[in-house]
Design a protein around this motif. Structure first.
Motif, short mmCIF file in Angstrom:
data_model
loop_
_atom_site.label_atom_id
_atom_site.label_comp_id
_atom_site.label_asym_id
_atom_site.label_seq_id
_atom_site.Cartn_x
_atom_site.Cartn_y
_atom_site.Cartn_z
N VAL A 57 0.83 -1.24 0.21
CA VAL A 57 0.00 0.12 -0.07
C VAL A 57 0.81 1.13 -0.01
CG1 VAL A 57 -1.85 1.24 1.14
CG2 VAL A 57 -1.89 -1.16 1.16
N SER A 94 -3.54 3.98 -0.96
CA SER A 94 -4.18 3.91 0.32
C SER A 94 -5.55 4.29 0.27
CB SER A 94 -3.31 5.07 1.03
OG SER A 94 -3.35 6.31 0.42
N ALA A 110 2.86 -1.29 4.40
CA ALA A 110 2.64 0.25 3.97
C ALA A 110 3.79 1.22 4.94
CB ALA A 110 1.60 0.92 4.60
N ASP A 113 0.77 5.82 7.00
CA ASP A 113 -0.18 5.13 6.27
C ASP A 113 -0.48 3.69 7.12
OD1 ASP A 113 -0.79 6.89 4.55
OD2 ASP A 113 0.24 5.64 2.82
#
Length: 561
Positions: free
Chosen positions: A281, A327, A346, A350
């Motif tokens: 992500v 995201s 991530a 995030d």
């Protein structure tokens, strides 16, 4: 902690029954008396109904290790391997001390543990030297358990009489232990359906991003961000911008990427181990600087793991390859993919936000882990720090101080403690592979962890859980810990097992036949529900549920004597 009224609660309430002190056993009765002295509040109140008969054998059958097996022991206790224990404060400190007394000390000599008090008072009195000592100990030993701690606000500084607002210890720990990732995974109770049906893994890059940012408030002018190479090369301007507003906040941070390869290896190995599909992500479509994170993760995957994932069939849901998620899309998928069975990695910020969302889908922050993984300076040993993902639970602590009953679910604390103990045992076993006593110690710790989880999970399944799981009549903090202690003793020492499998507690299907549904005004029902769903999360807590029943005139009333 609001009590969420769900069907699971009604199932728990149906299995909770009247008091029987015999159900706790003599050892835990003594412990419970000690707890009553400490808390001045709780009495043992619940046990199994005598009508409940039990028939099947549990999936895990613990092995008993006794003094004659060759363990170094004190009063038949196994000597636990070295571990750093960081104590915190408030309700989680109180509850953890109780469970250590009742669940750990009866079976382990913990004299090799090193304890460091990171309460605000201790940090203040030592000018934060205790934090430095804890970090050094963690670096030396490699296995750390941390209770939740307080990062004091300006108001708390005054209330506690502190010299200053001591910052979060997490930054010092991540730097000192060469932090790579923070693993935050869903915790599951066998036999109870929570948010995600299968496990969800998450790796949050442990360094960089907004958390280490430098900033200042400035007026009109020009902001230059200049890079000066360490090798003596020519400096150059990374960014220049003219500030035309009279009030600006300027922020500078960076994302260190040297350890992303290590993060990738940890992530993909864990996904294979837990049989879940991996996703990466970022927001690289807008934040172009995040491209390097994705590129490194993809390269490691293609070089070392893609074939294994394909053979395991773990890429079927992701089109046969490692997939990147923006995201924004990840936030939506976390809500949709409630079957679980996936992992995400991530950046720092995030990861923080997305794992909070996972916690909400999976019931609460108490049902996910928070484990920092770092590495020794020479790169030879993984340093792991385990803690619950929630805070010190101030509201329950205030109730406790006021003499009121509390009901804290210690699941996240227990998982963290067991994680640290098993990692400590693994480190010592790796360091001394030919020492029989060390290998036996590791076998006992592994067996103990499985057995404690079984005792803990079965206690929930028998309707003897805390109030967040079983509603207003659930066990208090002290009663729940005493009950698990009794069951652990039965399973681990006495080798007694449930003759009947504990009940499966799932959210029941309330489907109503279509012909009857036509008789109800669904829009009016939804409007009524939304009136009492104060958080907009699709749930009604006990307080609002009670108001709704009273408003409708269907709330049960007390029978006149």
């Amino acid at each position: 902690m609001a009590t969420t009224f769900r069907l699971l609660s009604s199932r728990c309430l149906a299995t909770a029954t009247s008091t029987s002190t015999k159900a706790f056993g003599s050892r835990s009765i003594g412990a419970a008396r000690h707890l009553s002295y400490l808390s001045q509040q709780s009495q043992l109140r619940h046990s199994l109904s005598p009508q409940q008969k039990h028939r099947s054998t549990p999936a895990h059958r613990p092995v008993v290790f006794r003094h004659s097996s060759g363990f170094s022991s004190t009063h038949d206790k196994v000597v636990a391997p070295p571990m750093v224990y960081i104590s915190g404060e408030e309700m989680t400190h109180y509850a953890t001390q109780l469970l250590v007394e009742q669940w750990i000390k009866p079976y382990f000599d913990i004299s090799r543990w090193e304890t460091y008090d990171l309460s605000c008072k201790s940090r203040d009195e030592t000018e934060d030297k205790v934090l430095s000592e804890a970090v050094e100990a963690g670096k030396r030993i490699g296995a750390i358990f941390k209770e939740p701690t307080i990062t004091p606000s300006a108001i708390q500084v005054q209330e506690m009489g502190l010299k200053k607002a001591w910052g979060s210890p997490n930054g010092a720990m991540r730097r000192g232990w060469n932090g790579i990732t923070i693993s935050r995974d869903t915790i599951h109770i066998e036999g109870i359906e929570l948010g995600y049906k299968n496990q969800v893994l998450f790796e949050r890059h442990a360094v960089g991003g907004e958390y280490g940012a430098g900033w200042n408030e400035v007026g009109e002018g020009t902001l230059l961000t200049t890079y000066i190479p360490k090798d003596g090369g020519a400096p150059f301007v990374v960014d220049k911008r003219d500030l035309t507003d009279k009030h600006n906040v300027c922020v500078v941070y960076h994302n260190p990427y040297d350890n992303v390869r290590e993060l990738a290896h940890l992530f993909f190995k864990r996904c294979l181990e837990h049989h879940v599909t991996p996703y990466i992500v970022t927001k690289k479509t807008v934040f172009k600087w995040q491209e390097g994170f994705w590129a490194t993760m993809k390269k490691v995957f293609d070089e070392s793991y893609k074939d294994d994932f394909l053979k395991a069939g773990l890429l079927d849901r992701s089109g046969g390859d490692l997939q990147h998620l923006i995201s924004d899309a990840a936030t939506m998928q976390l809500i949709r993919w409630t079957d679980g069975g996936f992992g995400m990695a991530a950046h720092n910020y995030d990861g923080d936000m997305l794992t909070d969302q996972i916690a909400q889908v999976h019931r609460s922050p108490g049902f996910i882990t928070s484990n920092l993984v770092g590495v020794s300076d020479d790169g030879s040993t993984l340093i792991k720090e385990f803690e619950a993902s929630h805070g010190t639970v101030t509201d329950l602590w205030n109730d406790h101080l006021a003499g009121k009953e509390t009901s804290l679910n210690p699941l996240g604390l227990v998982e963290a403690l067991l994680g640290a103990m098993t990692h400590a045992a693994q480190l010592e076993a790796d360091a001394k592979p030919k020492e029989r006593k060390v290998q036996e110690m590791k076998a006992f710790v592994d067996n103990y962890a499985k057995t404690l989880r079984e005792a803990l999970h079965n206690t929930f399944r028998y309707g003897q859980g805390t109030r967040d799981m079983c509603g207003p009549t659930g066990f208090t903090t002290e009663d729940f810990i005493a009950k698990v202690a009794w069951r652990l003793d039965r399973y681990l020492v006495k080798q007694e097992h449930e003759k009947e499998a504990p009940p499966e507690l799932a959210e029941e299907d309330l489907a109503i036949p279509a012909d009857k549904m036509a008789d109800f005004d669904q829009k009016a029902i939804l409007k009524l529900f939304e009136k009492y769903d104060k958080t907009g999360e699709g749930k009604i807590d006990f307080k609002n549920f009670s108001k709704m029943l009273m408003k409708m005139g269907v709330a049960p009333t007390k029978k006149s004597s």
